[in-house]
Design a protein around this motif. Structure first.
Motif, PDB file in Angstrom:
ATOM      1  N   LEU A 149       0.837  -1.207   0.000  1.00  0.00           N
ATOM      2  CA  LEU A 149       0.000   0.000   0.000  1.00  0.00           C
ATOM      3  C   LEU A 149       0.869   1.253   0.000  1.00  0.00           C
ATOM      4  N   ILE A 150       1.899   1.284   0.828  1.00  0.00           N
ATOM      5  CA  ILE A 150       2.789   2.450   0.875  1.00  0.00           C
ATOM      6  C   ILE A 150       3.418   2.698  -0.496  1.00  0.00           C
ATOM      7  N   ASP A 151       3.911   1.627  -1.108  1.00  0.00           N
ATOM      8  CA  ASP A 151       4.561   1.783  -2.410  1.00  0.00           C
ATOM      9  C   ASP A 151       3.605   2.375  -3.442  1.00  0.00           C
ATOM     10  N   ALA A 152       2.367   1.886  -3.442  1.00  0.00           N
ATOM     11  CA  ALA A 152       1.387   2.385  -4.402  1.00  0.00           C
ATOM     12  C   ALA A 152       1.054   3.848  -4.147  1.00  0.00           C
ATOM     13  N   LEU A 153       0.847   4.202  -2.880  1.00  0.00           N
ATOM     14  CA  LEU A 153       0.505   5.589  -2.548  1.00  0.00           C
ATOM     15  C   LEU A 153       1.626   6.551  -2.923  1.00  0.00           C
ATOM     16  N   VAL A 154       2.870   6.152  -2.685  1.00  0.00           N
ATOM     17  CA  VAL A 154       4.001   6.997  -3.071  1.00  0.00           C
ATOM     18  C   VAL A 154       4.001   7.230  -4.570  1.00  0.00           C
ATOM     19  N   GLU A 155       3.817   6.177  -5.340  1.00  0.00           N
ATOM     20  CA  GLU A 155       3.898   6.306  -6.795  1.00  0.00           C
ATOM     21  C   GLU A 155       2.679   6.999  -7.393  1.00  0.00           C
ATOM     22  N   LEU A 156       1.611   7.103  -6.630  1.00  0.00           N
ATOM     23  CA  LEU A 156       0.456   7.882  -7.077  1.00  0.00           C
ATOM     24  C   LEU A 156       0.554   9.336  -6.630  1.00  0.00           C
ATOM     25  N   GLY A 157       1.587   9.663  -5.868  1.00  0.00           N
ATOM     26  CA  GLY A 157       1.752  11.027  -5.388  1.00  0.00           C
ATOM     27  C   GLY A 157       0.867  11.355  -4.214  1.00  0.00           C
ATOM     28  N   GLU A 158       0.332  10.341  -3.549  1.00  0.00           N
ATOM     29  CA  GLU A 158      -0.530  10.541  -2.380  1.00  0.00           C
ATOM     30  C   GLU A 158       0.352  10.443  -1.126  1.00  0.00           C
ATOM     31  N   TYR A 159       1.215  11.435  -0.979  1.00  0.00           N
ATOM     32  CA  TYR A 159       2.305  11.348  -0.004  1.00  0.00           C
ATOM     33  C   TYR A 159       1.831  11.406   1.446  1.00  0.00           C
ATOM     34  N   ASP A 160       0.823  12.210   1.739  1.00  0.00           N
ATOM     35  CA  ASP A 160       0.342  12.288   3.115  1.00  0.00           C
ATOM     36  C   ASP A 160      -0.207  10.936   3.565  1.00  0.00           C
ATOM     37  N   GLN A 161      -0.964  10.289   2.698  1.00  0.00           N
ATOM     38  CA  GLN A 161      -1.496   8.975   3.035  1.00  0.00           C
ATOM     39  C   GLN A 161      -0.377   7.946   3.138  1.00  0.00           C
ATOM     40  N   ALA A 162       0.646   8.092   2.300  1.00  0.00           N
ATOM     41  CA  ALA A 162       1.786   7.173   2.366  1.00  0.00           C
ATOM     42  C   ALA A 162       2.506   7.303   3.699  1.00  0.00           C
ATOM     43  N   VAL A 163       2.673   8.541   4.180  1.00  0.00           N
ATOM     44  CA  VAL A 163       3.330   8.755   5.476  1.00  0.00           C
ATOM     45  C   VAL A 163       2.509   8.117   6.589  1.00  0.00           C
ATOM     46  N   GLU A 164       1.193   8.286   6.548  1.00  0.00           N
ATOM     47  CA  GLU A 164       0.328   7.674   7.565  1.00  0.00           C
ATOM     48  C   GLU A 164       0.455   6.158   7.547  1.00  0.00           C
ATOM     49  N   ALA A 165       0.460   5.575   6.347  1.00  0.00           N
ATOM     50  CA  ALA A 165       0.599   4.122   6.239  1.00  0.00           C
ATOM     51  C   ALA A 165       1.975   3.670   6.711  1.00  0.00           C
ATOM     52  N   SER A 166       2.995   4.475   6.432  1.00  0.00           N
ATOM     53  CA  SER A 166       4.349   4.145   6.876  1.00  0.00           C
ATOM     54  C   SER A 166       4.442   4.175   8.398  1.00  0.00           C
ATOM     55  N   ASP A 167       3.811   5.166   9.017  1.00  0.00           N
ATOM     56  CA  ASP A 167       3.805   5.233  10.485  1.00  0.00           C
ATOM     57  C   ASP A 167       3.121   4.007  11.081  1.00  0.00           C
TER      58      ASP A 167
END
Length: 449
Positions: A149-167
Protein backbone atom coordinates in the motif's frame (compact mmCIF):
# COMPACT_ATOMS: atom_id res chain seq x y z
CA UNK A 1 21.42 9.75 -6.54
CA UNK A 2 21.32 7.84 -9.77
CA UNK A 3 20.84 9.11 -13.32
CA UNK A 4 17.43 10.42 -14.30
CA UNK A 5 15.45 7.67 -16.05
CA UNK A 6 17.13 4.87 -14.14
CA UNK A 7 16.57 6.64 -10.82
CA UNK A 8 12.81 6.66 -11.42
CA UNK A 9 12.91 2.97 -12.32
CA UNK A 10 15.33 2.09 -9.55
CA UNK A 11 12.98 3.21 -6.82
CA UNK A 12 10.55 0.47 -7.78
CA UNK A 13 13.37 -2.03 -8.14
CA UNK A 14 14.85 -1.30 -4.73
CA UNK A 15 11.48 -1.27 -3.01
CA UNK A 16 10.58 -4.57 -4.67
CA UNK A 17 13.86 -6.14 -3.62
CA UNK A 18 13.54 -4.89 -0.06
CA UNK A 19 9.84 -5.62 0.14
CA UNK A 20 10.44 -9.28 -0.54
CA UNK A 21 11.50 -9.73 3.07
CA UNK A 22 8.45 -8.34 4.83
CA UNK A 23 7.38 -9.84 8.11
CA UNK A 24 3.84 -10.69 9.14
CA UNK A 25 1.99 -9.78 12.30
CA UNK A 26 -1.28 -11.30 13.44
CA UNK A 27 -3.40 -9.80 16.21
CA UNK A 28 -4.96 -12.13 18.73
CA UNK A 29 -8.21 -10.23 18.26
CA UNK A 30 -8.64 -11.20 14.60
CA UNK A 31 -8.84 -14.57 12.88
CA UNK A 32 -5.52 -16.25 12.10
CA UNK A 33 -4.08 -15.77 8.66
CA UNK A 34 -4.97 -18.44 6.09
CA UNK A 35 -3.11 -21.72 6.42
CA UNK A 36 -1.06 -21.22 3.28
CA UNK A 37 0.47 -18.09 4.79
CA UNK A 38 1.49 -20.06 7.85
CA UNK A 39 3.57 -22.26 5.50
CA UNK A 40 5.08 -19.81 3.01
CA UNK A 41 4.43 -16.11 3.46
CA UNK A 42 4.46 -13.77 0.45
CA UNK A 43 7.27 -11.87 2.15
CA UNK A 44 9.51 -14.91 2.51
CA UNK A 45 12.45 -15.64 0.22
CA UNK A 46 13.29 -18.98 -1.25
CA UNK A 47 16.88 -19.95 -0.43
CA UNK A 48 17.30 -20.98 -4.07
CA UNK A 49 14.74 -19.36 -6.36
CA UNK A 50 15.91 -21.27 -9.44
CA UNK A 51 15.49 -24.60 -7.66
CA UNK A 52 12.08 -23.49 -6.38
CA UNK A 53 10.99 -22.67 -9.93
CA UNK A 54 12.02 -26.12 -11.13
CA UNK A 55 10.30 -27.82 -8.17
CA UNK A 56 6.97 -26.06 -8.55
CA UNK A 57 7.01 -26.56 -12.31
CA UNK A 58 7.27 -30.29 -11.62
CA UNK A 59 4.46 -30.10 -9.05
CA UNK A 60 2.27 -28.23 -11.54
CA UNK A 61 2.90 -30.86 -14.21
CA UNK A 62 1.58 -33.49 -11.77
CA UNK A 63 -1.32 -31.28 -10.70
CA UNK A 64 -2.13 -29.07 -13.72
CA UNK A 65 -5.27 -27.61 -12.11
CA UNK A 66 -3.66 -26.90 -8.74
CA UNK A 67 -3.86 -23.44 -7.20
CA UNK A 68 -1.08 -23.77 -4.64
CA UNK A 69 1.69 -24.73 -7.09
CA UNK A 70 0.64 -21.86 -9.35
CA UNK A 71 0.96 -19.33 -6.54
CA UNK A 72 4.28 -20.65 -5.30
CA UNK A 73 5.70 -20.87 -8.81
CA UNK A 74 4.67 -17.25 -9.40
CA UNK A 75 6.36 -16.28 -6.13
CA UNK A 76 9.59 -18.06 -7.09
CA UNK A 77 9.55 -16.51 -10.58
CA UNK A 78 9.14 -13.00 -9.14
CA UNK A 79 12.11 -13.54 -6.83
CA UNK A 80 14.27 -15.05 -9.59
CA UNK A 81 13.56 -12.14 -11.94
CA UNK A 82 14.41 -9.61 -9.24
CA UNK A 83 17.67 -11.36 -8.36
CA UNK A 84 18.87 -11.69 -11.95
CA UNK A 85 17.44 -8.54 -13.46
CA UNK A 86 15.35 -10.67 -15.82
CA UNK A 87 11.87 -9.53 -14.85
CA UNK A 88 10.86 -9.12 -18.48
CA UNK A 89 11.26 -12.88 -18.77
CA UNK A 90 9.70 -13.97 -15.48
CA UNK A 91 6.98 -11.42 -14.72
CA UNK A 92 4.61 -12.27 -17.63
CA UNK A 93 4.48 -15.91 -16.54
CA UNK A 94 4.07 -14.98 -12.87
CA UNK A 95 1.27 -12.61 -13.79
CA UNK A 96 -0.58 -15.30 -15.75
CA UNK A 97 -0.15 -17.86 -12.97
CA UNK A 98 -1.59 -15.49 -10.36
CA UNK A 99 -4.52 -14.58 -12.60
CA UNK A 100 -5.27 -18.28 -13.08
CA UNK A 101 -4.98 -18.93 -9.34
CA UNK A 102 -7.39 -16.12 -8.43
CA UNK A 103 -9.80 -17.20 -11.16
CA UNK A 104 -9.88 -20.69 -9.64
CA UNK A 105 -9.99 -19.46 -6.04
CA UNK A 106 -11.05 -15.78 -5.82
CA UNK A 107 -10.44 -15.47 -2.07
CA UNK A 108 -6.94 -16.97 -2.10
CA UNK A 109 -5.16 -14.53 0.19
CA UNK A 110 -1.59 -15.50 -0.68
CA UNK A 111 -2.25 -15.12 -4.41
CA UNK A 112 -3.90 -11.74 -3.94
CA UNK A 113 -1.04 -10.38 -1.81
CA UNK A 114 1.42 -11.35 -4.51
CA UNK A 115 -0.85 -9.73 -7.09
CA UNK A 116 -0.76 -6.48 -5.12
CA UNK A 117 3.04 -6.59 -5.16
CA UNK A 118 3.10 -7.42 -8.87
CA UNK A 119 0.74 -4.56 -9.68
CA UNK A 120 3.37 -2.20 -8.26
CA UNK A 121 6.08 -3.83 -10.38
CA UNK A 122 3.88 -3.26 -13.45
CA UNK A 123 3.21 0.35 -12.39
CA UNK A 124 -0.48 -0.43 -12.04
CA UNK A 125 -0.46 1.61 -8.87
CA UNK A 126 -4.20 2.22 -8.66
CA UNK A 127 -4.81 -1.54 -8.75
CA UNK A 128 -2.09 -2.12 -6.14
CA UNK A 129 -3.59 0.52 -3.84
CA UNK A 130 -7.14 -0.75 -4.14
CA UNK A 131 -6.25 -4.42 -3.72
CA UNK A 132 -3.99 -3.64 -0.75
CA UNK A 133 -6.84 -1.84 0.97
CA UNK A 134 -9.16 -4.79 0.34
CA UNK A 135 -6.62 -7.16 1.85
CA UNK A 136 -6.03 -4.95 4.88
CA UNK A 137 -9.77 -4.80 5.47
CA UNK A 138 -9.57 -8.56 5.97
CA UNK A 139 -6.30 -8.67 7.95
CA UNK A 140 -5.44 -5.17 9.22
CA UNK A 141 -2.18 -6.30 10.83
CA UNK A 142 -0.56 -7.89 7.80
CA UNK A 143 2.73 -6.01 7.43
CA UNK A 144 3.52 -7.14 3.89
CA UNK A 145 0.34 -5.57 2.55
CA UNK A 146 1.01 -2.34 4.43
CA UNK A 147 4.20 -2.25 2.38
CA UNK A 148 2.47 -2.73 -0.97
CA UNK A 149 0.00 0.00 0.00
CA UNK A 150 2.79 2.45 0.88
CA UNK A 151 4.56 1.78 -2.41
CA UNK A 152 1.39 2.38 -4.40
CA UNK A 153 0.51 5.59 -2.55
CA UNK A 154 4.00 7.00 -3.07
CA UNK A 155 3.90 6.31 -6.79
CA UNK A 156 0.46 7.88 -7.08
CA UNK A 157 1.75 11.03 -5.39
CA UNK A 158 -0.53 10.54 -2.38
CA UNK A 159 2.31 11.35 0.00
CA UNK A 160 0.34 12.29 3.12
CA UNK A 161 -1.50 8.98 3.04
CA UNK A 162 1.79 7.17 2.37
CA UNK A 163 3.33 8.75 5.48
CA UNK A 164 0.33 7.67 7.56
CA UNK A 165 0.60 4.12 6.24
CA UNK A 166 4.35 4.15 6.88
CA UNK A 167 3.81 5.23 10.48
CA UNK A 168 1.34 2.38 10.94
CA UNK A 169 3.81 -0.12 9.51
CA UNK A 170 6.62 1.06 11.80
CA UNK A 171 4.35 0.80 14.83
CA UNK A 172 3.08 -2.57 13.70
CA UNK A 173 6.33 -4.28 12.76
CA UNK A 174 9.61 -2.33 12.83
CA UNK A 175 12.13 -3.87 10.47
CA UNK A 176 13.83 -3.51 7.13
CA UNK A 177 10.68 -3.04 5.01
CA UNK A 178 9.33 -0.39 7.38
CA UNK A 179 12.62 1.49 7.77
CA UNK A 180 13.47 1.46 4.05
CA UNK A 181 10.12 2.93 3.10
CA UNK A 182 10.39 5.54 5.84
CA UNK A 183 13.82 6.46 4.45
CA UNK A 184 12.45 7.11 0.98
CA UNK A 185 9.59 9.19 2.34
CA UNK A 186 12.04 11.28 4.36
CA UNK A 187 14.18 11.75 1.25
CA UNK A 188 11.11 12.93 -0.67
CA UNK A 189 10.55 15.55 2.00
CA UNK A 190 14.14 16.81 1.82
CA UNK A 191 15.27 15.19 5.08
CA UNK A 192 18.54 13.62 3.92
CA UNK A 193 19.87 13.04 7.44
CA UNK A 194 16.64 11.34 8.44
CA UNK A 195 16.68 9.24 5.28
CA UNK A 196 20.23 8.10 6.04
CA UNK A 197 19.33 7.25 9.63
CA UNK A 198 16.30 5.18 8.59
CA UNK A 199 18.25 3.34 5.89
CA UNK A 200 20.97 2.50 8.43
CA UNK A 201 18.27 0.92 10.59
CA UNK A 202 17.01 -0.97 7.53
CA UNK A 203 20.44 -2.39 6.72
CA UNK A 204 21.09 -3.34 10.35
CA UNK A 205 17.79 -5.22 10.46
CA UNK A 206 18.97 -7.85 7.95
CA UNK A 207 21.65 -10.53 8.41
CA UNK A 208 25.06 -10.02 6.80
CA UNK A 209 25.31 -11.38 3.28
CA UNK A 210 21.59 -11.40 2.57
CA UNK A 211 20.43 -9.76 -0.68
CA UNK A 212 17.97 -7.51 1.14
CA UNK A 213 20.80 -6.11 3.29
CA UNK A 214 22.89 -5.54 0.16
CA UNK A 215 20.05 -3.55 -1.41
CA UNK A 216 19.56 -1.47 1.74
CA UNK A 217 23.29 -0.72 1.97
CA UNK A 218 23.34 0.16 -1.74
CA UNK A 219 20.57 2.69 -1.16
CA UNK A 220 22.40 4.03 1.89
CA UNK A 221 25.58 4.52 -0.14
CA UNK A 222 23.63 6.41 -2.79
CA UNK A 223 22.20 8.70 -0.14
CA UNK A 224 25.75 9.53 0.98
CA UNK A 225 26.84 10.01 -2.63
CA UNK A 226 23.94 12.38 -3.23
CA UNK A 227 25.10 14.32 -0.17
CA UNK A 228 28.54 14.74 -1.80
CA UNK A 229 30.27 12.20 0.43
CA UNK A 230 31.79 9.92 -2.20
CA UNK A 231 34.41 8.39 0.09
CA UNK A 232 31.75 7.26 2.53
CA UNK A 233 29.69 5.89 -0.35
CA UNK A 234 32.71 4.02 -1.73
CA UNK A 235 33.40 2.51 1.69
CA UNK A 236 29.85 1.16 1.85
CA UNK A 237 29.95 -0.13 -1.74
CA UNK A 238 33.18 -1.98 -0.94
CA UNK A 239 31.61 -3.42 2.18
CA UNK A 240 28.68 -4.75 0.16
CA UNK A 241 31.08 -6.53 -2.19
CA UNK A 242 32.91 -8.09 0.76
CA UNK A 243 29.63 -9.45 2.10
CA UNK A 244 28.18 -10.33 -1.28
CA UNK A 245 30.83 -10.63 -4.02
CA UNK A 246 29.56 -10.03 -7.54
CA UNK A 247 26.72 -7.73 -6.47
CA UNK A 248 26.63 -5.69 -9.68
CA UNK A 249 24.88 -2.55 -8.36
CA UNK A 250 27.63 -2.07 -5.74
CA UNK A 251 30.35 -2.37 -8.38
CA UNK A 252 28.43 0.13 -10.51
CA UNK A 253 28.29 2.37 -7.45
CA UNK A 254 32.09 2.39 -7.32
CA UNK A 255 32.07 3.38 -10.97
CA UNK A 256 29.69 6.20 -10.13
CA UNK A 257 32.03 7.38 -7.38
CA UNK A 258 34.94 7.38 -9.84
CA UNK A 259 32.87 9.41 -12.29
CA UNK A 260 31.96 11.98 -9.63
CA UNK A 261 35.64 12.27 -8.66
CA UNK A 262 36.59 12.97 -12.27
CA UNK A 263 38.20 9.63 -13.15
CA UNK A 264 36.04 8.77 -16.14
CA UNK A 265 38.42 6.07 -17.41
CA UNK A 266 38.16 4.14 -14.13
CA UNK A 267 34.41 4.73 -14.12
CA UNK A 268 34.10 3.13 -17.56
CA UNK A 269 36.15 0.13 -16.44
CA UNK A 270 34.09 -0.54 -13.34
CA UNK A 271 30.76 0.13 -15.00
CA UNK A 272 31.55 -2.20 -17.89
CA UNK A 273 32.55 -4.89 -15.40
CA UNK A 274 29.29 -4.36 -13.49
CA UNK A 275 27.24 -4.53 -16.67
CA UNK A 276 28.89 -7.82 -17.61
CA UNK A 277 27.58 -9.20 -14.29
CA UNK A 278 24.07 -7.78 -14.63
CA UNK A 279 22.84 -5.50 -17.47
CA UNK A 280 20.76 -3.06 -15.43
CA UNK A 281 19.37 0.19 -16.82
CA UNK A 282 21.01 2.22 -14.06
CA UNK A 283 24.40 0.95 -15.23
CA UNK A 284 23.74 1.89 -18.85
CA UNK A 285 22.67 5.40 -17.84
CA UNK A 286 25.87 5.81 -15.87
CA UNK A 287 27.79 4.50 -18.87
CA UNK A 288 26.23 7.21 -21.05
CA UNK A 289 27.78 9.80 -18.72
CA UNK A 290 31.09 7.96 -18.45
CA UNK A 291 31.48 7.38 -22.19
CA UNK A 292 30.58 11.02 -22.84
CA UNK A 293 33.23 12.11 -20.33
CA UNK A 294 35.95 10.11 -22.12
CA UNK A 295 34.76 11.34 -25.53
CA UNK A 296 33.41 8.03 -26.86
CA UNK A 297 30.15 9.23 -28.40
CA UNK A 298 29.57 5.96 -30.28
CA UNK A 299 29.50 3.92 -27.09
CA UNK A 300 27.46 6.60 -25.33
CA UNK A 301 24.82 6.38 -28.04
CA UNK A 302 24.83 2.59 -27.82
CA UNK A 303 24.33 2.71 -24.04
CA UNK A 304 21.47 5.19 -24.45
CA UNK A 305 19.95 2.85 -27.02
CA UNK A 306 20.05 0.01 -24.52
CA UNK A 307 18.24 2.16 -21.95
CA UNK A 308 15.46 2.74 -24.46
CA UNK A 309 15.35 -0.93 -25.39
CA UNK A 310 14.92 -1.82 -21.71
CA UNK A 311 11.99 0.58 -21.45
CA UNK A 312 10.37 -0.97 -24.51
CA UNK A 313 10.92 -4.46 -23.11
CA UNK A 314 9.30 -3.39 -19.84
CA UNK A 315 6.30 -2.09 -21.77
CA UNK A 316 6.12 -5.37 -23.68
CA UNK A 317 5.80 -7.30 -20.41
CA UNK A 318 2.91 -5.07 -19.34
CA UNK A 319 4.65 -2.36 -17.32
CA UNK A 320 3.37 1.20 -17.71
CA UNK A 321 6.51 3.18 -18.52
CA UNK A 322 5.09 6.20 -20.32
CA UNK A 323 6.51 8.73 -17.85
CA UNK A 324 9.96 7.13 -17.90
CA UNK A 325 10.04 6.89 -21.69
CA UNK A 326 8.85 10.47 -22.10
CA UNK A 327 11.61 11.68 -19.78
CA UNK A 328 14.21 9.67 -21.71
CA UNK A 329 13.03 10.77 -25.16
CA UNK A 330 12.92 14.46 -24.20
CA UNK A 331 16.54 14.33 -23.04
CA UNK A 332 17.39 12.63 -26.35
CA UNK A 333 15.48 15.31 -28.31
CA UNK A 334 13.29 12.68 -29.95
CA UNK A 335 9.53 12.21 -30.47
CA UNK A 336 8.73 15.38 -28.56
CA UNK A 337 5.03 15.52 -29.46
CA UNK A 338 4.51 11.90 -28.41
CA UNK A 339 6.53 12.52 -25.26
CA UNK A 340 4.32 15.50 -24.42
CA UNK A 341 1.21 13.37 -24.82
CA UNK A 342 2.59 10.60 -22.59
CA UNK A 343 3.74 13.07 -19.98
CA UNK A 344 0.38 14.87 -19.99
CA UNK A 345 -1.51 11.61 -19.51
CA UNK A 346 0.73 10.51 -16.64
CA UNK A 347 0.43 13.86 -14.89
CA UNK A 348 -3.37 13.63 -15.17
CA UNK A 349 -3.23 10.09 -13.82
CA UNK A 350 -0.95 11.06 -10.90
CA UNK A 351 -1.52 14.78 -10.35
CA UNK A 352 0.33 14.82 -7.03
CA UNK A 353 3.38 12.84 -8.13
CA UNK A 354 6.57 14.92 -8.13
CA UNK A 355 8.27 13.30 -11.10
CA UNK A 356 5.07 13.19 -13.15
CA UNK A 357 4.75 16.97 -12.79
CA UNK A 358 8.44 17.47 -13.47
CA UNK A 359 8.36 15.36 -16.63
CA UNK A 360 5.26 17.17 -17.93
CA UNK A 361 6.88 20.55 -17.27
CA UNK A 362 10.05 19.39 -19.06
CA UNK A 363 7.97 18.24 -22.03
CA UNK A 364 6.10 21.54 -22.19
CA UNK A 365 9.41 23.43 -22.24
CA UNK A 366 10.75 21.32 -25.09
CA UNK A 367 7.59 21.77 -27.15
CA UNK A 368 7.74 25.54 -26.82
CA UNK A 369 5.39 26.38 -23.94
CA UNK A 370 7.60 27.47 -21.05
CA UNK A 371 4.88 29.62 -19.48
CA UNK A 372 2.55 26.64 -19.20
CA UNK A 373 5.40 24.61 -17.67
CA UNK A 374 5.90 26.93 -14.68
CA UNK A 375 3.00 25.75 -12.45
CA UNK A 376 3.92 22.11 -13.04
CA UNK A 377 7.60 22.50 -12.19
CA UNK A 378 6.55 24.43 -9.08
CA UNK A 379 4.27 21.55 -8.12
CA UNK A 380 7.21 19.20 -8.63
CA UNK A 381 9.23 21.22 -6.10
CA UNK A 382 6.50 21.62 -3.49
CA UNK A 383 8.03 19.17 -0.98
CA UNK A 384 11.42 20.89 -1.14
CA UNK A 385 13.24 17.62 -1.78
CA UNK A 386 16.51 19.34 -2.64
CA UNK A 387 16.62 17.39 -5.92
CA UNK A 388 19.37 19.07 -7.92
CA UNK A 389 18.07 17.99 -11.33
CA UNK A 390 14.62 19.40 -10.61
CA UNK A 391 16.22 22.75 -9.77
CA UNK A 392 18.22 22.63 -13.00
CA UNK A 393 15.11 21.92 -15.03
CA UNK A 394 13.26 24.67 -13.18
CA UNK A 395 16.06 27.08 -14.09
CA UNK A 396 15.74 26.19 -17.76
CA UNK A 397 11.99 26.71 -17.62
CA UNK A 398 12.20 30.05 -15.81
CA UNK A 399 14.88 31.28 -18.20
CA UNK A 400 12.68 30.44 -21.20
CA UNK A 401 9.70 32.05 -19.44
CA UNK A 402 11.59 35.34 -19.15
CA UNK A 403 12.51 35.15 -15.45
CA UNK A 404 16.35 35.14 -15.47
CA UNK A 405 16.73 36.05 -11.78
CA UNK A 406 14.58 33.11 -10.71
CA UNK A 407 16.46 30.89 -13.16
CA UNK A 408 19.81 31.92 -11.64
CA UNK A 409 18.55 31.15 -8.12
CA UNK A 410 17.55 27.63 -9.15
CA UNK A 411 20.86 27.07 -10.91
CA UNK A 412 22.65 27.89 -7.67
CA UNK A 413 20.37 25.50 -5.81
CA UNK A 414 21.12 22.81 -8.36
CA UNK A 415 24.88 23.26 -8.06
CA UNK A 416 24.72 23.55 -4.27
CA UNK A 417 22.68 20.33 -4.34
CA UNK A 418 25.57 18.53 -6.07
CA UNK A 419 24.15 18.26 -9.58
CA UNK A 420 27.48 16.77 -10.67
CA UNK A 421 26.59 13.59 -8.75
CA UNK A 422 23.58 13.00 -10.96
CA UNK A 423 25.10 14.25 -14.20
CA UNK A 424 28.56 15.82 -14.56
CA UNK A 425 27.70 17.00 -18.07
CA UNK A 426 24.51 18.71 -16.91
CA UNK A 427 26.41 20.34 -14.04
CA UNK A 428 28.83 21.80 -16.59
CA UNK A 429 25.89 23.16 -18.59
CA UNK A 430 24.43 24.67 -15.41
CA UNK A 431 27.68 26.49 -14.60
CA UNK A 432 27.87 27.89 -18.12
CA UNK A 433 24.26 29.05 -18.05
CA UNK A 434 24.64 30.65 -14.63
CA UNK A 435 27.70 32.56 -15.79
CA UNK A 436 25.74 33.87 -18.77
CA UNK A 437 22.84 34.96 -16.57
CA UNK A 438 24.77 36.90 -13.94
CA UNK A 439 28.21 37.30 -15.45
CA UNK A 440 29.88 35.51 -12.53
CA UNK A 441 32.39 32.80 -13.42
CA UNK A 442 31.53 29.53 -11.71
CA UNK A 443 34.30 27.09 -10.92
CA UNK A 444 33.79 23.39 -11.37
CA UNK A 445 32.71 21.65 -8.19
CA UNK A 446 35.14 19.26 -6.57
CA UNK A 447 34.16 16.04 -4.85
CA UNK A 448 34.12 16.29 -1.08
CA UNK A 449 34.49 13.67 1.55
Amino acid sequence: MTPRTARILAVALVVAAIGVVAWMWTSREEPPLPNDLAQVAPGDRFDNAEAAVEYYRAVLRRDPDGVEPRVRLAHALMQLGEERGTQTETVPEARQLLEEAVEREPDHYYARTLQASLFNVLHRFEDARDLSRELLAEYPHHAFVHGTLIDALVELGEYDQAVEASDRLQALKPGLPAYSRASYLRELHGDTDGAIEAMRFAADAAPSGRPERAWALYQLANLYLGAAKPDTAAYIFQGILEERPGFAPALAGLGHVALVKGDATEAVRQLEEARALQPLEVIDELLVEAYTAVGDERKAEAAAGRVHEALLAAREMGEIVDMEEADFLIDQGRDLDRSLQMAREQQARRPGHLHANETYAWALLHTGDAQAAVPYIERAMRLDTGDAMVHYRAARIYEAAGQPDVAARHLRLALDGHLEVESPSTAAEARTLLASLDGTPIRAASATR
